[in-house]
Design a protein around this motif. Structure first.
Motif, PDB file in Angstrom:
ATOM      1  N   TYR A   1      20.170  54.944  43.233  1.00  0.00           N
ATOM      2  CA  TYR A   1      21.436  54.882  43.806  1.00  0.00           C
ATOM      3  C   TYR A   1      21.696  55.999  44.627  1.00  0.00           C
ATOM      4  CZ  TYR A   1      26.521  55.226  43.706  1.00  0.00           C
ATOM      5  OH  TYR A   1      28.060  55.173  43.863  1.00  0.00           O
ATOM      6  N   MET A   2      22.198  55.859  45.981  1.00  0.00           N
ATOM      7  CA  MET A   2      22.558  56.967  46.556  1.00  0.00           C
ATOM      8  C   MET A   2      24.044  56.719  46.936  1.00  0.00           C
ATOM      9  SD  MET A   2      20.403  57.622  49.894  1.00  0.00           S
ATOM     10  CE  MET A   2      20.887  59.073  51.196  1.00  0.00           C
ATOM     11  N   PRO A   3      25.018  57.366  46.372  1.00  0.00           N
ATOM     12  CA  PRO A   3      26.182  57.478  46.413  1.00  0.00           C
ATOM     13  C   PRO A   3      26.813  57.679  47.797  1.00  0.00           C
ATOM     14  CG  PRO A   3      25.977  59.285  44.904  1.00  0.00           C
ATOM     15  CD  PRO A   3      24.640  58.770  45.588  1.00  0.00           C
TER      16      PRO A   3
ATOM     17  N   ARG B   1      27.739  62.066  49.270  1.00  0.00           N
ATOM     18  CA  ARG B   1      26.289  62.815  48.660  1.00  0.00           C
ATOM     19  C   ARG B   1      26.717  63.743  47.768  1.00  0.00           C
ATOM     20  NH1 ARG B   1      25.106  58.682  51.150  1.00  0.00           N
ATOM     21  NH2 ARG B   1      24.008  58.493  53.040  1.00  0.00           N
TER      22      ARG B   1
ATOM     23  N   LEU C   1      16.637  64.934  37.335  1.00  0.00           N
ATOM     24  CA  LEU C   1      17.367  63.497  37.745  1.00  0.00           C
ATOM     25  C   LEU C   1      16.256  62.581  37.157  1.00  0.00           C
ATOM     26  CD1 LEU C   1      19.002  64.366  41.163  1.00  0.00           C
ATOM     27  CD2 LEU C   1      20.027  63.527  39.118  1.00  0.00           C
TER      28      LEU C   1
ATOM     29  N   GLN D   1      18.251  63.912  48.802  1.00  0.00           N
ATOM     30  CA  GLN D   1      19.235  62.912  48.323  1.00  0.00           C
ATOM     31  C   GLN D   1      18.462  61.455  48.103  1.00  0.00           C
ATOM     32  OE1 GLN D   1      22.858  63.735  47.621  1.00  0.00           O
ATOM     33  NE2 GLN D   1      22.584  62.226  46.413  1.00  0.00           N
TER      34      GLN D   1
ATOM     35  N   ALA E   1      17.139  59.343  44.824  1.00  0.00           N
ATOM     36  CA  ALA E   1      17.418  57.824  44.399  1.00  0.00           C
ATOM     37  C   ALA E   1      16.034  57.232  44.069  1.00  0.00           C
ATOM     38  CB  ALA E   1      17.999  57.180  45.603  1.00  0.00           C
TER      39      ALA E   1
ATOM     40  N   GLU F   1      28.879  61.868  40.289  1.00  0.00           N
ATOM     41  CA  GLU F   1      28.662  60.201  40.321  1.00  0.00           C
ATOM     42  C   GLU F   1      27.133  59.946  40.099  1.00  0.00           C
ATOM     43  OE1 GLU F   1      30.737  58.570  43.741  1.00  0.00           O
ATOM     44  OE2 GLU F   1      29.749  56.712  43.515  1.00  0.00           O
ATOM     45  N   LEU F   2      26.333  60.667  40.606  1.00  0.00           N
ATOM     46  CA  LEU F   2      24.857  60.475  40.374  1.00  0.00           C
ATOM     47  C   LEU F   2      24.424  60.629  39.034  1.00  0.00           C
ATOM     48  CD1 LEU F   2      22.686  59.631  42.232  1.00  0.00           C
ATOM     49  CD2 LEU F   2      22.021  62.075  42.408  1.00  0.00           C
TER      50      LEU F   2
END
Lengths: 303, 410
Positions: free
Chosen positions: A79-81, A84, A99, A143, A147, B224-225
């Motif tokens: 996921y890449m919101p 950022r 992560l 970022q 992801a 959010e991540l």
């Protein structure tokens, strides 16, 4: 393969009196790059956040491979919101490893995956630097690495190309195509419609929380009204309008772009043009995605 | 790579709540342990504690500790009498015989002897000191002079001074108190005050770290991540545990260094078990207090998206810590048995600051200590559930401050 597609099924979401999503329905097939386009506030980000479980829908559901998506299956999403965000004071390497581990990777695999993606995205030299010390472009690369680091089985990327330099855009495009080729459903939103047109197998155009056009880029372009482009150097102004059902949408010196009403005869237009003298260009042109987008958005407005 | 894992997500990539919490807590702990600010801060407080103990030691050094007195040509009986007189008036004296006056005077000048005394039969006791006669020593020597004069008189009347002295020292009050008040030990009151300061500092800094950590995740949008992979309560619990563990390491280090050094230097005239008890109670109440307040701090932090707004939302939580501490530190040292403070120290919101101070000072009935513990422990699950709800509903709303009512309603 078709069974591991991502299905967005009748999602609705309201914020008080504001309708954010209204019966949003589409699917992203395995191995497909799906482009998600629409004006700001159309509901792209809301849809993606619901897929990720960051927001909950009022009704409808998201399924992956036929089953309702849950926290465990969401861990397979990269996921890449839109907004950022990583820890500004955490080192690039530690951050990627952390992560990866949050997504369930064991420590050793997390480290090698983090190193591999940092290498691939050209930020390995900054491994031990705090994220905030990197340029904005490099932060975007980190970022993206974040992801991808857990070898996701689904990619959901909100505006992945915004803020990237041309080299990074190429790397990103390549990565998306590669992941799709590996059987991963890929969905991304973008305002850069030329990129969407080039990369995507299918495109969905959203407006006011609804999917208003959905299909392959060529399919959508073929289905839309074409434009007739005619160059008649000696034609007097307005020569084309004598043909019934023809409107001029653009004029550039001797070249006119015409829109023909259903049933209007393009051969009559050619005859009219030849009547003014020589004709150096006479062609049908299909709209590109930008025109299509504009068309879809404005016509729906009237409806 | 090309074959998607089943949608159930089972298999090697599954991550249970414990593992998620451990990962989050581990990150909190390691990033903060590696931060320069944390190390410098801890070192400064440790140095302050060491300095405080040393100052106490120096101040106490001129107090009731052993004072060496030289007795000119004193025999064993005289030396024993000097020491016995000192003990009787609460001045610890050790008497040594000095063979000649010149040598004795030199020892006084050198500081080896606090005083050189020369008994005479006239009833006058000649005392040689370097600059002035310490008041404690003066009263001891005055009594000594009178006793010597008395002994002389008894001897000249044909009596035996030893028999008379024995009779005199056996005479006294046989006091029977029906409900004795607790005797507070000065050392314990000092210890209690220090415990109060430590727990206050630890709760305040720990709580603020939690709130700032929550706001940092919101302001950097990383939340959010994170929430796309773990549940809000796992994130909140991991953060609270990680920072709590960090604070525990600090409190334990402060307590052990402080009490250990004080015991080693003899500043604390407490038994080892009393000192250890204070450290253990300090740690127990730090843990309870931290867990209680930290969840509230996390919920408060979740309401805002910018560090600048954090101070405003954490104040209502912080006020309980501050009120408890200020009341305790201003009332207890002079009045350890204060009724109002005793009552407040049982109420969960104030107990974490007040109870450890009272426990260190002593005289807390066992039932009060137990009740405070039970009430506080009972409140933690309720508070954590409430905080979890606020956190879950507020943490994803980035932008304007989320109202408490909205966060509670969801």
């Amino acid at each position: 393969m078709a069974e591991s597609s991502l299905q967005i099924d009748h999602l609705s979401k309201r914020y008080g009196s504001v309708v954010a999503l209204d019966d949003m329905t589409f699917d992203v097939r395995a191995g497909e790059v799906f482009g998600f386009v629409g004006s700001n506030g159309a509901g792209k980000t809301t849809t993606m956040r619901i897929v990720l479980g960051v927001l909950s829908a009022d009704s409808g559901e998201v399924r992956w491979a036929g089953e309702r998506i849950d926290l465990a299956s969401r861990r397979h999403i990269g996921y890449m919101p839109e907004e950022r965000g990583l820890y500004p004071k955490m080192k690039v390497g530690e951050q990627l490893i952390y992560l990866a581990r949050l997504h369930g990777m064991p420590a050793g695999a997390a480290r090698s995956a983090a190193e591999q993606w940092a290498e691939r995205l050209g930020v390995h030299g900054r491994w031990d630097d705090e994220l905030q010390k990197l340029s904005l472009g490099n932060q975007q690369r980190v970022q993206l690495a974040a992801a991808l680091v857990h070898d996701p089985q689904i990619l959901v990327l909100d505006e992945p190309f915004s803020g990237l330099d041309p080299v990074a855009v190429d790397v990103m495009s390549q990565v998306l195509a590669e992941r799709a080729a590996a059987g991963v459903p890929v969905i991304f939103s973008s305002h850069q419609l030329d990129l969407v047109q080039r990369l995507c197998h299918r495109v969905g155009i959203v407006k006011a929380g609804r999917m208003v056009a959905l299909g392959g880029v060529d399919e959508l372009r073929a289905g839309a009204e074409g434009r007739l482009v005619v160059t008649a150097p000696q034609g007097p102004p307005g020569w084309a309008t004598i043909v019934p059902g023809v409107t001029v949408t653009a004029q550039d010196n001797a070249t006119v772009t015409l829109q023909l009403a259903p049933g209007a005869d393009d051969q009559a237009v050619l005859a009219a043009a030849l009547a003014t003298g020589p004709v150096t260009e006479f062609s049908w042109r299909r709209p590109d995605l930008t025109e299509l987008f504009r068309h879809v958005v404005t016509t729906q407005e009237a409806a | 790579m090309s074959s998607p894992i089943g949608a159930s997500g089972a298999g090697p990539a599954a991550l249970n709540s414990m593992a998620a919490i451990r990962l989050v807590a581990g990150r909190e702990l390691s990033t903060r342990l590696h931060s320069k600010a944390f190390r410098v801060m801890t070192l400064i407080v440790l140095l302050m504690i060491v300095a405080m103990v040393v100052v106490f030691k120096l101040l106490a050094g001129s107090g009731p500790s052993m004072v060496q007195v030289g007795v000119l040509q004193g025999d064993a009986q005289q030396l024993a009498q000097v020491e016995a007189t000192g003990t009787a008036v609460g001045q610890h004296l050790s008497a040594v015989a000095v063979s000649n006056e010149a040598a004795g005077r030199q020892q006084v000048v050198d500081g080896d002897l606090a005083a050189l005394i020369e008994p005479s039969t006239s009833g006058q006791l000649r005392v040689v000191v370097e600059t002035k006669l310490d008041t404690g020593l003066q009263s001891a020597l005055t009594v000594l002079a009178r006793n010597m004069a008395l002994d002389n008189q008894i001897s000249s009347l044909g009596g035996d001074p030893a028999t008379v002295n024995a009779a005199v020292s056996n005479a006294g009050l046989d006091l029977q108190v029906l409900s004795p008040p607790h005797q507070y030990d000065v050392a314990q009151i000092v210890l209690g005050s220090v415990a109060g300061i430590l727990i206050y500092l630890s709760l305040m800094t720990g709580g603020q770290l939690v709130a700032q950590g929550v706001v940092e995740e919101k302001s950097s949008r990383v939340v959010e991540l994170l929430l796309a992979t773990i549940r809000p309560w796992e994130l909140m619990t991991g953060k609270v545990l990680g920072i709590g563990l960090l604070g525990l390491i600090q409190v334990a280090a402060y307590g052990i260094v402080g009490v250990g050094l004080a015991s080693a230097l003899g500043v604390l005239t407490l038994s080892i078990s009393a000192a250890a008890g204070t450290v253990i109670w300090l740690i127990v109440w730090y843990l309870i207090g931290f867990v209680m307040y930290a969840f509230a701090f996390a919920a408060a932090g979740a309401l805002v998206s910018r560090q600048e707004d954090a101070a405003g939302v954490i104040m209502p939580v912080l006020i309980f810590v501050i009120v408890g501490y200020v009341l305790g530190i201003s009332v207890l040292p002079s009045d350890p048995g204060n009724h109002l403070v005793s009552v407040l120290s049982v109420i969960p919101l104030f107990a974490p600051t007040l109870m450890p101070m009272r426990l260190a000072m002593g005289g807390v009935p066992a039932w009060e200590a137990a009740l405070a513990l039970v009430l506080a422990l009972a409140m933690i699950p309720a508070l954590a559930a409430l905080a979890g709800r606020i956190y879950r509903n507020a943490v994803i709303h980035i932008g304007a401050r989320v109202s408490l009512r909205k966060a509670l309603a969801g």
